[in-house]
Design a protein around this motif. Structure first.
Motif, PDB file in Angstrom:
ATOM      1  N   GLN A 101       0.804  -1.232   0.000  1.00  0.00           N
ATOM      2  CA  GLN A 101       0.000   0.000   0.000  1.00  0.00           C
ATOM      3  C   GLN A 101       0.834   1.277   0.000  1.00  0.00           C
ATOM      4  OE1 GLN A 101      -3.126   0.221   2.932  1.00  0.00           O
ATOM      5  NE2 GLN A 101      -3.660  -1.924   2.687  1.00  0.00           N
ATOM      6  N   PRO A 102       1.736   1.422  -0.988  1.00  0.00           N
ATOM      7  CA  PRO A 102       2.522   2.666  -1.043  1.00  0.00           C
ATOM      8  C   PRO A 102       1.645   3.825  -1.491  1.00  0.00           C
ATOM      9  CG  PRO A 102       2.889   1.381  -3.013  1.00  0.00           C
ATOM     10  CD  PRO A 102       1.981   0.553  -2.137  1.00  0.00           C
ATOM     11  N   LYS A 103       2.116   5.051  -1.236  1.00  0.00           N
ATOM     12  CA  LYS A 103       1.355   6.216  -1.709  1.00  0.00           C
ATOM     13  C   LYS A 103       1.427   6.297  -3.231  1.00  0.00           C
ATOM     14  CE  LYS A 103       2.536   9.060   2.280  1.00  0.00           C
ATOM     15  NZ  LYS A 103       3.864   8.500   2.586  1.00  0.00           N
ATOM     16  N   HIS A 104       2.559   5.883  -3.786  1.00  0.00           N
ATOM     17  CA  HIS A 104       2.779   6.039  -5.225  1.00  0.00           C
ATOM     18  C   HIS A 104       3.366   4.766  -5.838  1.00  0.00           C
ATOM     19  CE1 HIS A 104       2.242  10.271  -4.343  1.00  0.00           C
ATOM     20  NE2 HIS A 104       3.164  10.159  -3.411  1.00  0.00           N
ATOM     21  N   VAL A 105       2.898   4.464  -7.045  1.00  0.00           N
ATOM     22  CA  VAL A 105       3.421   3.318  -7.792  1.00  0.00           C
ATOM     23  C   VAL A 105       3.720   3.783  -9.214  1.00  0.00           C
ATOM     24  CG1 VAL A 105       2.964   0.957  -8.596  1.00  0.00           C
ATOM     25  CG2 VAL A 105       1.956   1.749  -6.440  1.00  0.00           C
ATOM     26  N   ILE A 106       4.881   3.443  -9.709  1.00  0.00           N
ATOM     27  CA  ILE A 106       5.226   3.797 -11.095  1.00  0.00           C
ATOM     28  C   ILE A 106       5.554   2.505 -11.832  1.00  0.00           C
ATOM     29  CG2 ILE A 106       6.762   5.119 -12.606  1.00  0.00           C
ATOM     30  CD1 ILE A 106       7.376   6.948 -10.204  1.00  0.00           C
ATOM     31  N   ILE A 107       4.819   2.254 -12.918  1.00  0.00           N
ATOM     32  CA  ILE A 107       5.005   1.023 -13.680  1.00  0.00           C
ATOM     33  C   ILE A 107       5.288   1.389 -15.134  1.00  0.00           C
ATOM     34  CG2 ILE A 107       3.869  -1.082 -14.527  1.00  0.00           C
ATOM     35  CD1 ILE A 107       2.142  -1.057 -11.993  1.00  0.00           C
ATOM     36  N   SER A 108       6.342   0.813 -15.697  1.00  0.00           N
ATOM     37  CA  SER A 108       6.559   1.004 -17.137  1.00  0.00           C
ATOM     38  C   SER A 108       6.546  -0.344 -17.833  1.00  0.00           C
ATOM     39  CB  SER A 108       7.876   1.740 -17.411  1.00  0.00           C
ATOM     40  OG  SER A 108       8.947   0.835 -17.475  1.00  0.00           O
ATOM     41  N   THR A 109       6.120  -0.329 -19.102  1.00  0.00           N
ATOM     42  CA  THR A 109       6.039  -1.566 -19.891  1.00  0.00           C
ATOM     43  C   THR A 109       6.035  -1.170 -21.370  1.00  0.00           C
ATOM     44  OG1 THR A 109       4.804  -3.681 -20.044  1.00  0.00           O
ATOM     45  CG2 THR A 109       3.476  -1.682 -19.931  1.00  0.00           C
ATOM     46  N   PRO A 110       6.461  -2.075 -22.271  1.00  0.00           N
ATOM     47  CA  PRO A 110       6.435  -1.703 -23.692  1.00  0.00           C
ATOM     48  C   PRO A 110       5.014  -1.394 -24.171  1.00  0.00           C
ATOM     49  CG  PRO A 110       7.735  -3.705 -23.373  1.00  0.00           C
ATOM     50  CD  PRO A 110       7.047  -3.415 -22.067  1.00  0.00           C
ATOM     51  N   ASN A 111       4.914  -0.428 -25.071  1.00  0.00           N
ATOM     52  CA  ASN A 111       3.632  -0.120 -25.706  1.00  0.00           C
ATOM     53  C   ASN A 111       3.613  -0.833 -27.054  1.00  0.00           C
ATOM     54  OD1 ASN A 111       1.534   1.040 -27.135  1.00  0.00           O
ATOM     55  ND2 ASN A 111       2.620   2.978 -27.465  1.00  0.00           N
ATOM     56  N   SER A 112       2.789  -1.854 -27.179  1.00  0.00           N
ATOM     57  CA  SER A 112       2.827  -2.645 -28.422  1.00  0.00           C
ATOM     58  C   SER A 112       2.248  -1.892 -29.614  1.00  0.00           C
ATOM     59  CB  SER A 112       2.136  -3.998 -28.238  1.00  0.00           C
ATOM     60  OG  SER A 112       0.748  -3.826 -28.133  1.00  0.00           O
ATOM     61  N   ASP A 113       1.454  -0.831 -29.370  1.00  0.00           N
ATOM     62  CA  ASP A 113       0.994   0.004 -30.493  1.00  0.00           C
ATOM     63  C   ASP A 113       2.201   0.572 -31.254  1.00  0.00           C
ATOM     64  OD1 ASP A 113      -1.748  -0.206 -29.871  1.00  0.00           O
ATOM     65  OD2 ASP A 113      -1.588   1.404 -28.395  1.00  0.00           O
ATOM     66  N   PHE A 114       3.259   0.823 -30.491  1.00  0.00           N
ATOM     67  CA  PHE A 114       4.461   1.458 -31.061  1.00  0.00           C
ATOM     68  C   PHE A 114       5.267   0.467 -31.916  1.00  0.00           C
ATOM     69  CE2 PHE A 114       8.718   3.342 -31.006  1.00  0.00           C
ATOM     70  CZ  PHE A 114       8.472   4.709 -31.053  1.00  0.00           C
ATOM     71  N   ASN A 115       4.968  -0.832 -31.787  1.00  0.00           N
ATOM     72  CA  ASN A 115       5.767  -1.839 -32.506  1.00  0.00           C
ATOM     73  C   ASN A 115       5.673  -1.721 -34.025  1.00  0.00           C
ATOM     74  OD1 ASN A 115       6.619  -2.762 -30.073  1.00  0.00           O
ATOM     75  ND2 ASN A 115       5.515  -4.718 -30.115  1.00  0.00           N
ATOM     76  N   VAL A 116       4.685  -0.938 -34.521  1.00  0.00           N
ATOM     77  CA  VAL A 116       4.608  -0.707 -35.977  1.00  0.00           C
ATOM     78  C   VAL A 116       5.897  -0.057 -36.487  1.00  0.00           C
ATOM     79  CG1 VAL A 116       2.094  -0.474 -36.074  1.00  0.00           C
ATOM     80  CG2 VAL A 116       3.479   1.554 -35.660  1.00  0.00           C
ATOM     81  N   HIS A 117       6.627   0.601 -35.578  1.00  0.00           N
ATOM     82  CA  HIS A 117       7.864   1.266 -35.995  1.00  0.00           C
ATOM     83  C   HIS A 117       9.044   0.285 -36.075  1.00  0.00           C
ATOM     84  CE1 HIS A 117       5.946   5.140 -35.740  1.00  0.00           C
ATOM     85  NE2 HIS A 117       5.590   4.913 -34.483  1.00  0.00           N
ATOM     86  N   PHE A 118       8.823  -0.947 -35.629  1.00  0.00           N
ATOM     87  CA  PHE A 118       9.898  -1.947 -35.653  1.00  0.00           C
ATOM     88  C   PHE A 118       9.549  -3.044 -36.654  1.00  0.00           C
ATOM     89  CE2 PHE A 118       9.877  -0.745 -30.951  1.00  0.00           C
ATOM     90  CZ  PHE A 118      10.884   0.185 -31.090  1.00  0.00           C
ATOM     91  N   ASN A 119      10.561  -3.809 -37.019  1.00  0.00           N
ATOM     92  CA  ASN A 119      10.348  -4.925 -37.931  1.00  0.00           C
ATOM     93  C   ASN A 119      10.312  -6.220 -37.131  1.00  0.00           C
ATOM     94  OD1 ASN A 119       9.907  -5.637 -40.483  1.00  0.00           O
ATOM     95  ND2 ASN A 119      11.872  -4.859 -41.283  1.00  0.00           N
ATOM     96  N   LEU A 120       9.213  -6.438 -36.417  1.00  0.00           N
ATOM     97  CA  LEU A 120       9.198  -7.566 -35.474  1.00  0.00           C
ATOM     98  C   LEU A 120       8.512  -8.812 -36.030  1.00  0.00           C
ATOM     99  CD1 LEU A 120       8.323  -5.662 -32.154  1.00  0.00           C
ATOM    100  CD2 LEU A 120      10.511  -6.681 -32.768  1.00  0.00           C
ATOM    101  N   ASN A 121       7.813  -8.658 -37.123  1.00  0.00           N
ATOM    102  CA  ASN A 121       7.064  -9.790 -37.690  1.00  0.00           C
ATOM    103  C   ASN A 121       6.215 -10.517 -36.661  1.00  0.00           C
ATOM    104  OD1 ASN A 121       7.903  -9.527 -40.349  1.00  0.00           O
ATOM    105  ND2 ASN A 121       9.872 -10.501 -39.872  1.00  0.00           N
ATOM    106  N   GLY A 122       5.533  -9.751 -35.818  1.00  0.00           N
ATOM    107  CA  GLY A 122       4.603 -10.359 -34.863  1.00  0.00           C
ATOM    108  C   GLY A 122       5.254 -10.863 -33.593  1.00  0.00           C
ATOM    109  N   SER A 123       6.588 -10.861 -33.525  1.00  0.00           N
ATOM    110  CA  SER A 123       7.216 -11.343 -32.285  1.00  0.00           C
ATOM    111  C   SER A 123       7.345 -10.178 -31.296  1.00  0.00           C
ATOM    112  CB  SER A 123       8.578 -11.967 -32.568  1.00  0.00           C
ATOM    113  OG  SER A 123       9.390 -11.033 -33.211  1.00  0.00           O
ATOM    114  N   PHE A 124       7.777 -10.506 -30.072  1.00  0.00           N
ATOM    115  CA  PHE A 124       7.939  -9.474 -29.062  1.00  0.00           C
ATOM    116  C   PHE A 124       9.314  -8.810 -29.182  1.00  0.00           C
ATOM    117  CE2 PHE A 124       4.853 -12.190 -26.450  1.00  0.00           C
ATOM    118  CZ  PHE A 124       3.764 -11.430 -26.860  1.00  0.00           C
ATOM    119  N   ARG A 125       9.495  -7.735 -28.438  1.00  0.00           N
ATOM    120  CA  ARG A 125      10.766  -7.004 -28.505  1.00  0.00           C
ATOM    121  C   ARG A 125      11.895  -7.764 -27.846  1.00  0.00           C
ATOM    122  NH1 ARG A 125       8.895  -0.944 -26.586  1.00  0.00           N
ATOM    123  NH2 ARG A 125       7.081  -0.777 -27.955  1.00  0.00           N
TER     124      ARG A 125
END
Ligand code: SAM
Length: 201
Positions: free
Chosen positions: A126-150
């Motif tokens: 129960q902290p006062k603040h939580v900061i979470i980051s994670t990849p945004n898969s919408d942005f993957n259009v800018h990469f050549n991933l062919n459907g795979s993950f980063r």
């Protein structure tokens, strides 16, 4: 700067406005973020937790005081602890922490661990603040991933909508509120698919 530094800078920028005294870094890995956070005068206790105990043992030397730390003493003494453990289990030593940081952690969690994660953070700590980051898969259009993950160890990568709905579910259940942010911008003249890394605060 590289994206991982942009992420650290974003978290430091947010924390500098909140000034939490006690911070948990879940999935602290090589302790690179802790090594930056320990320079902040407002912090008096940092706890790094990672599943990989060997990684913590190999990385802890980075957090030893520097010669300059003895020349220029901090106003408030700082304690740093590293624990081997999982976000799926509450460790009572993490009571009374003001902020929890999870930088690029959740996408590495298996479904069962991901399911248990909110309880550990929002109900047990129960902290006062939580900061979470994670990849945004919408942005993957800018990469050549062919459907795979980063990254080979990613169990998922969420769109902004998926991340938003996961966060809002947690907020409703545990009575928190959330705002979204991000780092890593798209090349100009391409449509915007958001930031490369998405943040929930
Ligand atoms: N936060 C780090 C940073 O920004 O430099 C990078 C995190 S790395 C991509 C993911 C880390 O999460 C790994 O070090 C891994 O061992 C850790 N991890 C994976 N599952 C975990 C769990 N259930 N509990 C705690 N840490 C976990």
């Amino acid at each position: 700067p590289p994206l991982y530094i942009q992420r650290y800078n974003k978290v430091l920028e947010i924390l500098s406005t909140l000034k939490p005294e006690k911070v948990v870094d879940f999935g602290c890995a090589e302790c690179k973020f802790i090594n930056l956070l320990r320079r902040e005068e407002y912090v008096i206790e940092i706890c790094g937790v990672d599943l990989d105990g060997n990684l913590l043992s190999e990385s802890s030397f980075k957090l030893e005081p520097l010669a300059s730390d003895f020349l220029y003493l901090r106003h408030n003494p700082l304690t740093i602890r590293l624990y081997q453990g999982s976000v799926s289990e509450f460790d009572t030593r993490l009571r009374n922490f003001d902020a929890v940081v999870c930088i690029e952690l959740i996408e590495h969690l298996l479904p069962k661990t991901l399911k248990d994660f909110p309880k550990t953070v929002f109900s047990c700590i129960q902290p006062k603040h939580v900061i979470i980051s994670t990849p945004n898969s919408d942005f993957n259009v800018h990469f050549n991933l062919n459907g795979s993950f980063r990254h080979w160890d990613h169990k998922f990568e969420w769109t902004r909508e998926q991340f938003k709905s996961w966060c809002e579910g947690i907020c409703t259940k545990y009575h928190y509120s959330v705002v979204f942010d991000g780092v890593g911008t798209a090349p100009e003249n391409r449509p915007s698919f958001g930031h490369c890394s998405q943040f929930a605060i």
